[in-house]
Design a protein around this motif. Structure first.
Motif, PDB file in Angstrom:
ATOM      1  N   GLU A  25       0.823  -1.212   0.000  1.00  0.00           N
ATOM      2  CA  GLU A  25       0.000   0.000   0.000  1.00  0.00           C
ATOM      3  C   GLU A  25       0.856   1.261   0.000  1.00  0.00           C
ATOM      4  O   GLU A  25       0.649   2.183  -0.780  1.00  0.00           O
ATOM      5  CB  GLU A  25      -0.775   0.035   1.320  1.00  0.00           C
ATOM      6  N   ILE A  26       1.821   1.286   0.918  1.00  0.00           N
ATOM      7  CA  ILE A  26       2.621   2.493   1.126  1.00  0.00           C
ATOM      8  C   ILE A  26       3.547   2.765  -0.048  1.00  0.00           C
ATOM      9  O   ILE A  26       3.681   3.895  -0.502  1.00  0.00           O
ATOM     10  CB  ILE A  26       3.451   2.359   2.427  1.00  0.00           C
ATOM     11  N   TYR A  27       4.194   1.721  -0.555  1.00  0.00           N
ATOM     12  CA  TYR A  27       5.219   1.936  -1.569  1.00  0.00           C
ATOM     13  C   TYR A  27       4.702   1.728  -2.993  1.00  0.00           C
ATOM     14  O   TYR A  27       5.451   1.924  -3.954  1.00  0.00           O
ATOM     15  CB  TYR A  27       6.418   1.019  -1.294  1.00  0.00           C
ATOM     16  N   GLY A  28       3.457   1.300  -3.125  1.00  0.00           N
ATOM     17  CA  GLY A  28       2.891   1.122  -4.463  1.00  0.00           C
ATOM     18  C   GLY A  28       3.571   0.011  -5.243  1.00  0.00           C
ATOM     19  O   GLY A  28       3.732   0.107  -6.464  1.00  0.00           O
ATOM     20  N   VAL A  29       4.002  -1.027  -4.552  1.00  0.00           N
ATOM     21  CA  VAL A  29       4.648  -2.177  -5.188  1.00  0.00           C
ATOM     22  C   VAL A  29       3.811  -3.405  -4.816  1.00  0.00           C
ATOM     23  O   VAL A  29       3.494  -3.590  -3.647  1.00  0.00           O
ATOM     24  CB  VAL A  29       6.091  -2.345  -4.647  1.00  0.00           C
ATOM     25  N   PRO A  30       3.436  -4.260  -5.802  1.00  0.00           N
ATOM     26  CA  PRO A  30       2.583  -5.408  -5.466  1.00  0.00           C
ATOM     27  C   PRO A  30       3.242  -6.344  -4.442  1.00  0.00           C
ATOM     28  O   PRO A  30       4.459  -6.421  -4.359  1.00  0.00           O
ATOM     29  CB  PRO A  30       2.409  -6.136  -6.803  1.00  0.00           C
ATOM     30  N   GLU A  31       2.380  -7.062  -3.677  1.00  0.00           N
ATOM     31  CA  GLU A  31       2.892  -7.905  -2.590  1.00  0.00           C
ATOM     32  C   GLU A  31       3.893  -8.963  -3.049  1.00  0.00           C
ATOM     33  O   GLU A  31       4.836  -9.276  -2.337  1.00  0.00           O
ATOM     34  CB  GLU A  31       1.728  -8.608  -1.871  1.00  0.00           C
ATOM     35  N   ASP A  32       3.664  -9.517  -4.247  1.00  0.00           N
ATOM     36  CA  ASP A  32       4.578 -10.588  -4.657  1.00  0.00           C
ATOM     37  C   ASP A  32       5.914 -10.038  -5.186  1.00  0.00           C
ATOM     38  O   ASP A  32       6.769 -10.793  -5.627  1.00  0.00           O
ATOM     39  CB  ASP A  32       3.919 -11.543  -5.655  1.00  0.00           C
ATOM     40  N   TRP A  33       6.080  -8.729  -5.141  1.00  0.00           N
ATOM     41  CA  TRP A  33       7.373  -8.109  -5.461  1.00  0.00           C
ATOM     42  C   TRP A  33       8.137  -7.779  -4.172  1.00  0.00           C
ATOM     43  O   TRP A  33       9.133  -7.058  -4.200  1.00  0.00           O
ATOM     44  CB  TRP A  33       7.170  -6.801  -6.244  1.00  0.00           C
ATOM     45  N   ILE A  34       7.653  -8.282  -3.035  1.00  0.00           N
ATOM     46  CA  ILE A  34       8.219  -7.898  -1.737  1.00  0.00           C
ATOM     47  C   ILE A  34       8.626  -9.137  -0.950  1.00  0.00           C
ATOM     48  O   ILE A  34       7.874 -10.114  -0.882  1.00  0.00           O
ATOM     49  CB  ILE A  34       7.168  -7.101  -0.918  1.00  0.00           C
ATOM     50  N   MET A  35       9.820  -9.102  -0.364  1.00  0.00           N
ATOM     51  CA  MET A  35      10.241 -10.169   0.543  1.00  0.00           C
ATOM     52  C   MET A  35      10.753  -9.538   1.841  1.00  0.00           C
ATOM     53  O   MET A  35      11.427  -8.518   1.804  1.00  0.00           O
ATOM     54  CB  MET A  35      11.362 -11.003  -0.080  1.00  0.00           C
ATOM     55  N   ILE A  36      10.421 -10.154   2.964  1.00  0.00           N
ATOM     56  CA  ILE A  36      10.930  -9.635   4.234  1.00  0.00           C
ATOM     57  C   ILE A  36      12.189 -10.398   4.652  1.00  0.00           C
ATOM     58  O   ILE A  36      12.375 -11.558   4.298  1.00  0.00           O
ATOM     59  CB  ILE A  36       9.882  -9.725   5.369  1.00  0.00           C
ATOM     60  N   GLY A  37      13.040  -9.715   5.400  1.00  0.00           N
ATOM     61  CA  GLY A  37      14.277 -10.342   5.848  1.00  0.00           C
ATOM     62  C   GLY A  37      14.566 -10.041   7.302  1.00  0.00           C
ATOM     63  O   GLY A  37      14.042  -9.075   7.861  1.00  0.00           O
ATOM     64  N   ASN A  38      15.413 -10.880   7.900  1.00  0.00           N
ATOM     65  CA  ASN A  38      15.863 -10.671   9.263  1.00  0.00           C
ATOM     66  C   ASN A  38      16.976  -9.617   9.201  1.00  0.00           C
ATOM     67  O   ASN A  38      18.164  -9.913   9.242  1.00  0.00           O
ATOM     68  CB  ASN A  38      16.391 -11.989   9.832  1.00  0.00           C
ATOM     69  N   GLY A  39      16.549  -8.372   9.044  1.00  0.00           N
ATOM     70  CA  GLY A  39      17.489  -7.309   8.719  1.00  0.00           C
ATOM     71  C   GLY A  39      17.789  -7.364   7.234  1.00  0.00           C
ATOM     72  O   GLY A  39      17.608  -8.404   6.582  1.00  0.00           O
ATOM     73  N   SER A  40      18.229  -6.232   6.733  1.00  0.00           N
ATOM     74  CA  SER A  40      18.610  -6.174   5.333  1.00  0.00           C
ATOM     75  C   SER A  40      19.863  -7.024   5.097  1.00  0.00           C
ATOM     76  O   SER A  40      20.093  -7.521   3.990  1.00  0.00           O
ATOM     77  CB  SER A  40      18.842  -4.708   4.977  1.00  0.00           C
ATOM     78  N   ASP A  41      20.651  -7.225   6.129  1.00  0.00           N
ATOM     79  CA  ASP A  41      21.830  -8.095   6.012  1.00  0.00           C
ATOM     80  C   ASP A  41      21.451  -9.509   5.577  1.00  0.00           C
ATOM     81  O   ASP A  41      22.149 -10.125   4.777  1.00  0.00           O
ATOM     82  CB  ASP A  41      22.581  -8.175   7.352  1.00  0.00           C
ATOM     83  N   GLU A  42      20.346 -10.042   6.094  1.00  0.00           N
ATOM     84  CA  GLU A  42      19.937 -11.377   5.659  1.00  0.00           C
ATOM     85  C   GLU A  42      19.577 -11.362   4.175  1.00  0.00           C
ATOM     86  O   GLU A  42      19.900 -12.295   3.439  1.00  0.00           O
ATOM     87  CB  GLU A  42      18.732 -11.907   6.466  1.00  0.00           C
ATOM     88  N   ILE A  43      18.929 -10.298   3.762  1.00  0.00           N
ATOM     89  CA  ILE A  43      18.540 -10.204   2.350  1.00  0.00           C
ATOM     90  C   ILE A  43      19.780 -10.168   1.452  1.00  0.00           C
ATOM     91  O   ILE A  43      19.859 -10.880   0.441  1.00  0.00           O
ATOM     92  CB  ILE A  43      17.651  -8.963   2.134  1.00  0.00           C
ATOM     93  N   LEU A  44      20.770  -9.378   1.848  1.00  0.00           N
ATOM     94  CA  LEU A  44      22.017  -9.321   1.067  1.00  0.00           C
ATOM     95  C   LEU A  44      22.672 -10.698   1.029  1.00  0.00           C
ATOM     96  O   LEU A  44      23.140 -11.158  -0.016  1.00  0.00           O
ATOM     97  CB  LEU A  44      22.980  -8.290   1.686  1.00  0.00           C
ATOM     98  N   ASN A  45      22.671 -11.356   2.175  1.00  0.00           N
ATOM     99  CA  ASN A  45      23.234 -12.700   2.267  1.00  0.00           C
ATOM    100  C   ASN A  45      22.546 -13.654   1.280  1.00  0.00           C
ATOM    101  O   ASN A  45      23.203 -14.380   0.525  1.00  0.00           O
ATOM    102  CB  ASN A  45      23.058 -13.169   3.720  1.00  0.00           C
ATOM    103  N   LEU A  46      21.227 -13.627   1.256  1.00  0.00           N
ATOM    104  CA  LEU A  46      20.481 -14.507   0.344  1.00  0.00           C
ATOM    105  C   LEU A  46      20.789 -14.165  -1.114  1.00  0.00           C
ATOM    106  O   LEU A  46      20.935 -15.057  -1.959  1.00  0.00           O
ATOM    107  CB  LEU A  46      18.972 -14.378   0.595  1.00  0.00           C
TER     108      LEU A  46
END
Ligand code: PLP
Length: 301
Positions: A25-46
């Motif tokens: 809703e806030i960022y105007g990006v569909p839900e399936d374009w979004i992934m949550i991470g345990n900190g952004s560090d986990e996302i970078l790691n993945l």
């Protein structure tokens, strides 16, 4: 209600459904374009695990966030560190050399500087590999790359709740990327990477996003007068669009100044790897005035 004993006896939502819905809703990006991470560090790691194997090339500007090198080493990938240029154009090498992954921290750390979006677009157009634009500090800057997502399926934008939302202890990161990339990364992610406490914190932060913007407004204001004051003390200060400023004085080694401040219980960041600079986080007006007064008395200015 979110935190009743009933709720915490159950596993949390694996995809962070509540966060994804609110963020969409806030960022105007569909839900399936979004992934949550345990900190952004986990996302970078993945991301590094997904896209880099032994001998592959990852390219980024340097100095920057030091985790990129660590993650490259884990993968036994070759890291090409291209010297940072402190103007607003990306080095040509980064744009036109081939790689398996390119990473830009925008705004960058430790410099605080920001590359305008058309520069990022140039990089995305020419690169035929995934391009990560790490927007950990983007809320403090003038612009962001979310609007490029639809055009460039190779764009990945990780963000953090640790800086502008002041939630570092909760370990919340969020990735915006093409659904095919999200789908692939989800296969690598731990099922329950974000606890229900963190999920509730993230939702509350997003629901009161105006509080974040108000905090950002104050920090930007403080950053601007503090930058001017440091320049008057003849420090070189790069124009910052983050919640810190990088200061230098000719090529002078900053260790002694760092230690003098520390003995006055003022903590700034000294990097042994880059001894000619200090990174100073922007605190309250009072904290920054205290720092300036300490500098006057240390340097005798
Ligand atoms: C702080 C930071 C991160 C990691 O943020 P977390 O969400 O706390 O893991 C990633 N990238 C950069 C550039 C950062 O400064």
């Amino acid at each position: 209600d979110h935190l009743s004993s009933h709720r915490i006896s159950l596993y949390p939502s694996p995809l962070g459904d509540g966060i994804r819905k609110k963020a969409a809703e806030i960022y105007g990006v569909p839900e399936d374009w979004i992934m949550i991470g345990n900190g952004s560090d986990e996302i970078l790691n993945l991301i590094f695990r997904a896209f880099l194997g032994k001998g592959d090339v990852v390219m980024y500007l340097y100095p920057t966030y030091i985790l990129y090198r660590t993650l490259a080493l884990f993968q036994e990938a070759e890291y090409q560190e291209i010297p940072f240029t402190y103007d607003e154009t990306l080095p040509m090498e980064l744009i036109d050399r081939p790689a398996q992954l390119k990473v830009i921290c925008n705004p960058n750390s430790p410099s605080g500087t920001f590359f305008p979006i058309p520069q990022m677009e140039k990089l995305l157009q020419v690169s035929d590999c995934p391009v990560v634009i790490d927007e950990a500090y983007v809320d403090f800057s003038r612009d962001n790359c979310l609007s490029l997502l639809k055009t460039y399926p190779n764009l990945l934008i990780p963000r953090s709740f640790s800086k502008s939302f002041s939630l570092a202890g909760m370990r919340i990161g969020i990735l915006f990327a093409h659904p095919e990339i999200v789908h692939g990364l989800l296969k690598l992610k731990d099922s329950y990477n974000l606890s229900c406490l963190s999920q509730v914190a993230a939702m509350a932060a997003l629901e009161d996003i105006d509080a974040m913007w108000e905090n950002v407004r104050k920090i930007r204001e403080t950053r601007e007068w503090f930058t001017r004051a440091m320049r008057e003390l003849s420090f070189t200060v790069r124009p910052s669009e983050a919640n810190f400023v990088m200061v230098q004085k000719g090529g002078e080694n900053m260790r002694l100044l760092y230690e003098a401040l520390k003995s006055r219980q003022i903590l700034v960041r000294f990097f042994p790897e880059w001894p000619d600079l200090l990174r100073i986080s922007i605190g309250t007006d009072l904290e920054m005035k205290t720092l300036l007064n300490a500098l006057y008395s240390i340097t005798g200015a």
